[in-house]
Design a protein around this motif. Sequence first.
Motif, short mmCIF file in Angstrom:
data_model
loop_
_atom_site.label_atom_id
_atom_site.label_comp_id
_atom_site.label_asym_id
_atom_site.label_seq_id
_atom_site.Cartn_x
_atom_site.Cartn_y
_atom_site.Cartn_z
N PHE A 117 12.39 -66.43 13.46
CA PHE A 117 12.57 -67.33 13.25
C PHE A 117 14.47 -67.13 13.96
O PHE A 117 15.35 -66.05 13.22
N GLU A 118 14.70 -67.99 14.89
CA GLU A 118 16.16 -67.88 15.36
C GLU A 118 17.01 -68.77 15.43
O GLU A 118 16.80 -70.32 15.54
N VAL A 119 18.05 -68.85 15.12
CA VAL A 119 18.70 -70.24 15.27
C VAL A 119 20.77 -70.08 15.76
O VAL A 119 20.97 -68.99 15.82
N GLY B 10 21.76 -66.69 14.69
CA GLY B 10 21.25 -65.96 13.10
C GLY B 10 19.51 -65.97 13.89
O GLY B 10 19.22 -66.57 14.00
N SER B 11 18.98 -64.80 12.99
CA SER B 11 17.80 -64.81 13.32
C SER B 11 17.14 -64.30 11.73
O SER B 11 18.24 -63.03 11.27
N TYR B 12 15.59 -64.47 12.08
CA TYR B 12 15.40 -63.84 10.53
C TYR B 12 13.35 -62.99 11.23
O TYR B 12 13.03 -63.61 12.08
N THR B 13 13.80 -61.61 10.81
CA THR B 13 12.09 -61.02 11.52
C THR B 13 11.76 -61.19 10.36
O THR B 13 11.55 -59.88 9.39
N HIS C 107 11.75 -56.54 6.19
CA HIS C 107 12.66 -58.14 6.57
C HIS C 107 13.51 -57.73 7.44
O HIS C 107 14.10 -56.83 6.83
N GLN C 108 14.01 -58.67 8.14
CA GLN C 108 15.18 -58.20 8.78
C GLN C 108 16.07 -59.42 9.43
O GLN C 108 16.16 -60.74 9.27
#
Length: 212
Positions: free
Chosen positions: A10-12, A24-27, A62-63
């Motif tokens: 997910f990227e913003v 910002g991002s979450y992987t 998680h990253q």
Amino acid sequence: NEARYHALEFEVTKRLSRKWQMEGSYTYSRALGSAESFQSSLGDDPSSIHNQFGYLNYDQRHQVKFNAVTYLPGDWEVGGTFSWSSGYPYSIIERFLSLDNYDYPQFRTLFGSVQRIPVANDPNHRGYRFVDSRRNSQRNPSWYNIDVRGEKAFVIGHMSSKVFLTVENLLNTDDLRIFTYEPTAPDRGGALQLDSTRRFGRRFEVGFQFEF
């Protein structure tokens, strides 16, 4: 050998406006397989094949990553990055020499550890047993990192120039990453128990850039 990697990201992104931008991002990811490289020695010992498929050594569940830049009066540019990741996996192993059925010495690596257990009906005597485990069944702690950078732009004659300062590992965190843990290593010649690397120390970089 094989490797399987699946991830969901997910990227913003905030595009540049009012003199600042950010991303910002979450992987969430999983990396599974039997070996991390083409020339891996995994699979050479048939007795440990059943323990070799598991998390790869670069698996991170998680990253989180974040970076931002702002443009200030006086041709200043200030930015930074922040990252947080869950820990990498590592293995508990035993290394030893063993004779094959032709009395030829073989250097072996098994996944697991030798544990001392009391022998039944004899409380003053202790025996040993090997308890196997899957490769990369343990986890290092999570870790984070913060880097910052400042730039100042100016003109020298007909050249556009910049001077900058970068600070890496701003909070001077001290992280130990374990690759393998061999509990009985000190019992055989004083070898180290941990195959590991440490990331520590705040680092500074000062530079000058010009274009002509």
